[in-house]
Design a protein around this motif. Sequence first.
Motif, PDB file in Angstrom:
ATOM      1  N   ARG A  26       0.090  -0.914  -0.087  1.00  0.00           N
ATOM      2  CA  ARG A  26       0.200   0.059   0.055  1.00  0.00           C
ATOM      3  C   ARG A  26       1.108   1.743  -0.043  1.00  0.00           C
ATOM      4  O   ARG A  26       0.480   2.030  -0.415  1.00  0.00           O
ATOM      5  CB  ARG A  26      -0.695  -0.051   0.657  1.00  0.00           C
TER       6      ARG A  26
ATOM      7  N   THR B  59      -8.271  -3.115   2.273  1.00  0.00           N
ATOM      8  CA  THR B  59      -8.169  -3.957   3.688  1.00  0.00           C
ATOM      9  C   THR B  59      -8.782  -4.893   3.168  1.00  0.00           C
ATOM     10  O   THR B  59      -9.209  -6.049   2.783  1.00  0.00           O
ATOM     11  CB  THR B  59     -10.315  -3.189   3.580  1.00  0.00           C
TER      12      THR B  59
ATOM     13  N   TYR C 204     -10.221  -3.287  -2.355  1.00  0.00           N
ATOM     14  CA  TYR C 204      -9.639  -1.215  -2.358  1.00  0.00           C
ATOM     15  C   TYR C 204     -10.149  -0.660  -2.761  1.00  0.00           C
ATOM     16  O   TYR C 204     -11.464  -0.776  -3.725  1.00  0.00           O
ATOM     17  CB  TYR C 204      -8.563  -2.152  -2.993  1.00  0.00           C
TER      18      TYR C 204
ATOM     19  N   LYS D 260      -4.421   7.402  -4.826  1.00  0.00           N
ATOM     20  CA  LYS D 260      -5.039   7.390  -3.366  1.00  0.00           C
ATOM     21  C   LYS D 260      -5.615   6.002  -3.507  1.00  0.00           C
ATOM     22  O   LYS D 260      -6.401   5.730  -3.905  1.00  0.00           O
ATOM     23  CB  LYS D 260      -5.712   8.464  -3.372  1.00  0.00           C
ATOM     24  N   SER D 261      -5.855   5.118  -2.355  1.00  0.00           N
ATOM     25  CA  SER D 261      -5.629   3.544  -2.415  1.00  0.00           C
ATOM     26  C   SER D 261      -5.438   3.424  -0.705  1.00  0.00           C
ATOM     27  O   SER D 261      -5.445   3.754   0.274  1.00  0.00           O
ATOM     28  CB  SER D 261      -5.190   2.512  -2.914  1.00  0.00           C
ATOM     29  N   GLU D 262      -7.391   3.206  -0.781  1.00  0.00           N
ATOM     30  CA  GLU D 262      -7.390   2.691   0.408  1.00  0.00           C
ATOM     31  C   GLU D 262      -8.008   0.936   0.830  1.00  0.00           C
ATOM     32  O   GLU D 262      -8.916   0.101   0.226  1.00  0.00           O
ATOM     33  CB  GLU D 262      -8.776   3.576   1.051  1.00  0.00           C
TER      34      GLU D 262
END
Length: 144
Positions: A28, A81, A98, A77-79
């Motif tokens: 990430r 889980t 993601y 931009k990356s989120e």
Amino acid sequence: MELDTLDFTMSGQNGDIDEIKQLAEDWRSGWIAGDADALLALYADEPVLMPWGQPTVFGKDAIRPLYQSMFKEYAIKSEPTVMDVEVSGDLGYFWCTYAQTATPKAGGAPREEEGKAVFIVRREHGAWKIARLIDNSDRASPSI
């Protein structure tokens, strides 16, 4: 004695799971930093990348220009889980969901994507490395 062996195995496996979770976090961080070299350092010696909507990519030398081109054109931009981590001996996997935004550096509308990815990992040279990466968008494929 058997209980001690079991406890050792379990704690060793938990240590491996923690190391694989750290690998996911390092992935990430490299992605958000736009650092192709940092990402490639996380791969095994002979990785295979199976990106959504694209042909399979074999080896770091083929993966490098893909990442370099993307990071030259987009800020990411990356989120992610992490949903699950498993390990057995020198093989393991983790998978994640993601939400990602790719904003063109030259201007223009950002591209938003949601999906999931499976990382098959292998212990190489004493460290967990990404051997296979399979990525899949949650969006429907364009009509043919």
